[in-house]
Design a protein around this motif. Sequence first.
Motif, PDB file in Angstrom:
ATOM      1  N   ALA A  86      38.565   9.471 -44.130  1.00  0.00           N
ATOM      2  CA  ALA A  86      38.643   9.086 -45.535  1.00  0.00           C
ATOM      3  C   ALA A  86      38.833  10.359 -46.341  1.00  0.00           C
ATOM      4  O   ALA A  86      37.949  11.208 -46.396  1.00  0.00           O
ATOM      5  CB  ALA A  86      37.369   8.357 -45.965  1.00  0.00           C
ATOM      6  N   LYS A 138      42.866   7.191 -44.585  1.00  0.00           N
ATOM      7  CA  LYS A 138      43.016   6.518 -45.872  1.00  0.00           C
ATOM      8  C   LYS A 138      42.658   7.479 -46.986  1.00  0.00           C
ATOM      9  O   LYS A 138      41.629   8.156 -46.924  1.00  0.00           O
ATOM     10  CB  LYS A 138      42.128   5.279 -45.945  1.00  0.00           C
ATOM     11  CG  LYS A 138      42.590   4.145 -45.045  1.00  0.00           C
ATOM     12  CD  LYS A 138      41.895   2.850 -45.379  1.00  0.00           C
ATOM     13  CE  LYS A 138      42.478   1.694 -44.562  1.00  0.00           C
ATOM     14  NZ  LYS A 138      41.859   0.396 -44.930  1.00  0.00           N
ATOM     15  N   HIS A 166      49.273  10.692 -43.208  1.00  0.00           N
ATOM     16  CA  HIS A 166      48.898   9.325 -42.880  1.00  0.00           C
ATOM     17  C   HIS A 166      49.502   8.844 -41.557  1.00  0.00           C
ATOM     18  O   HIS A 166      48.845   8.131 -40.800  1.00  0.00           O
ATOM     19  CB  HIS A 166      49.326   8.381 -44.013  1.00  0.00           C
ATOM     20  CG  HIS A 166      48.423   8.409 -45.199  1.00  0.00           C
ATOM     21  ND1 HIS A 166      48.372   9.472 -46.069  1.00  0.00           N
ATOM     22  CD2 HIS A 166      47.506   7.517 -45.652  1.00  0.00           C
ATOM     23  CE1 HIS A 166      47.475   9.230 -47.013  1.00  0.00           C
ATOM     24  NE2 HIS A 166      46.939   8.063 -46.784  1.00  0.00           N
ATOM     25  N   ALA A 170      36.728   2.341 -46.802  1.00  0.00           N
ATOM     26  CA  ALA A 170      37.758   3.009 -45.996  1.00  0.00           C
ATOM     27  C   ALA A 170      37.241   3.380 -44.613  1.00  0.00           C
ATOM     28  O   ALA A 170      37.951   3.261 -43.613  1.00  0.00           O
ATOM     29  CB  ALA A 170      38.246   4.265 -46.724  1.00  0.00           C
ATOM     30  N   ARG A 184      38.452   7.264 -37.832  1.00  0.00           N
ATOM     31  CA  ARG A 184      38.943   7.150 -39.203  1.00  0.00           C
ATOM     32  C   ARG A 184      38.696   8.440 -39.981  1.00  0.00           C
ATOM     33  O   ARG A 184      37.738   9.165 -39.712  1.00  0.00           O
ATOM     34  CB  ARG A 184      38.253   5.983 -39.933  1.00  0.00           C
ATOM     35  CG  ARG A 184      38.694   4.617 -39.435  1.00  0.00           C
ATOM     36  CD  ARG A 184      37.909   3.485 -40.085  1.00  0.00           C
ATOM     37  NE  ARG A 184      38.470   2.206 -39.679  1.00  0.00           N
ATOM     38  CZ  ARG A 184      39.307   1.470 -40.404  1.00  0.00           C
ATOM     39  NH1 ARG A 184      39.667   1.883 -41.610  1.00  0.00           N
ATOM     40  NH2 ARG A 184      39.783   0.327 -39.950  1.00  0.00           N
TER      41      ARG A 184
END
Length: 334
Positions: free
Chosen positions: A233, A275, A263, A139, A231
């Motif tokens: 996770a 994610k 999200h 991820a 990002r």
Amino acid sequence: MKAVRIHEYGDASVLRLDDVESPALGPRDVRIRVCATSVNPVDWKIRSGGQRNIIPLELPWILGLDVSGVVVEVGPKVTRFQKGDEVWSSPTHRRPGTYAEEVCIDESEVALKPKTASHDEAASLPLVALTAYQCLVEAGQLKPGQTVLIHAGAGGVGSVAIQIAKHLGARVITTCSARNAEFVKQLGADEVVDYTKTRVEDAVSNVDLILDSLGEPAFDSNMKIVRRGGRIANITVNVPGHVERHGPTLGLFTLAGSFLWMHLAPLFKNFVILKHVIKRCDGRMLQEIADLVDEGAIKPTIDKVFPLADVQEAHRYSESNRARGKIVLHVADA
């Protein structure tokens, strides 16, 4: 065999050590004599009933999602293992669990345990190591030289994630209380934020990846910390909180709305990809992790070891959030 089951949802007192039939062996199953298992927060979240809407169980049910032990029998279609192999696994929650003297697991979810680890040490790792690996590598797509913020670095997932991230060549920032600061530094953390004294967003910014074990309460802070195009996770869905506030049916709708917002908002605001990672049972990935353990890149961090009969005490200790690393249940000697 002996196994710990819940006959109803509730606090730790509902855990009972029962005499039960040994599990049936499927054609692709290996039967494992359990030497050790471990306590994960998801165990007591399931036990309490807070996850019943997404993890329905047929009570009575055997809990447990980690195991290290010895193969005593294999199904007729098993090709990768034989009797006498020392193995480990974090199997699916859809079958009776590992708080037992024996467990049957599909061979695809099993790997040879690390040679350098005892069964107690090995049992502390599968679920948290798979979770951390899937967050950081799959991820998170973490690259050498990037910076990762790992929330709750002294916990089960956090303590392994720090070590994996350092192995990948990343700069690691983590959060914990002051009493655990030296512990996470020894694991490899480059920078430690005492969340009890400092707002994380005041101390950290522009990170490439966040491993978020806190969920909704940390969402606004995470958005201030992660860089544009970074990002997140996330491994936490606050099912119990939504169910408690809104009831079992409406709670699922409010949870779904929150899940969708978490999200989409980061993507539209700063092109941040969030994610949600649900640990995937993967024997071949576990073999890669076993190699990392044998190379010394990952070291088990065990806080306490309890006999299986003391499972209630082990759950209470886990729920206190005082554990540094993992809590292990010793079932039998090898």
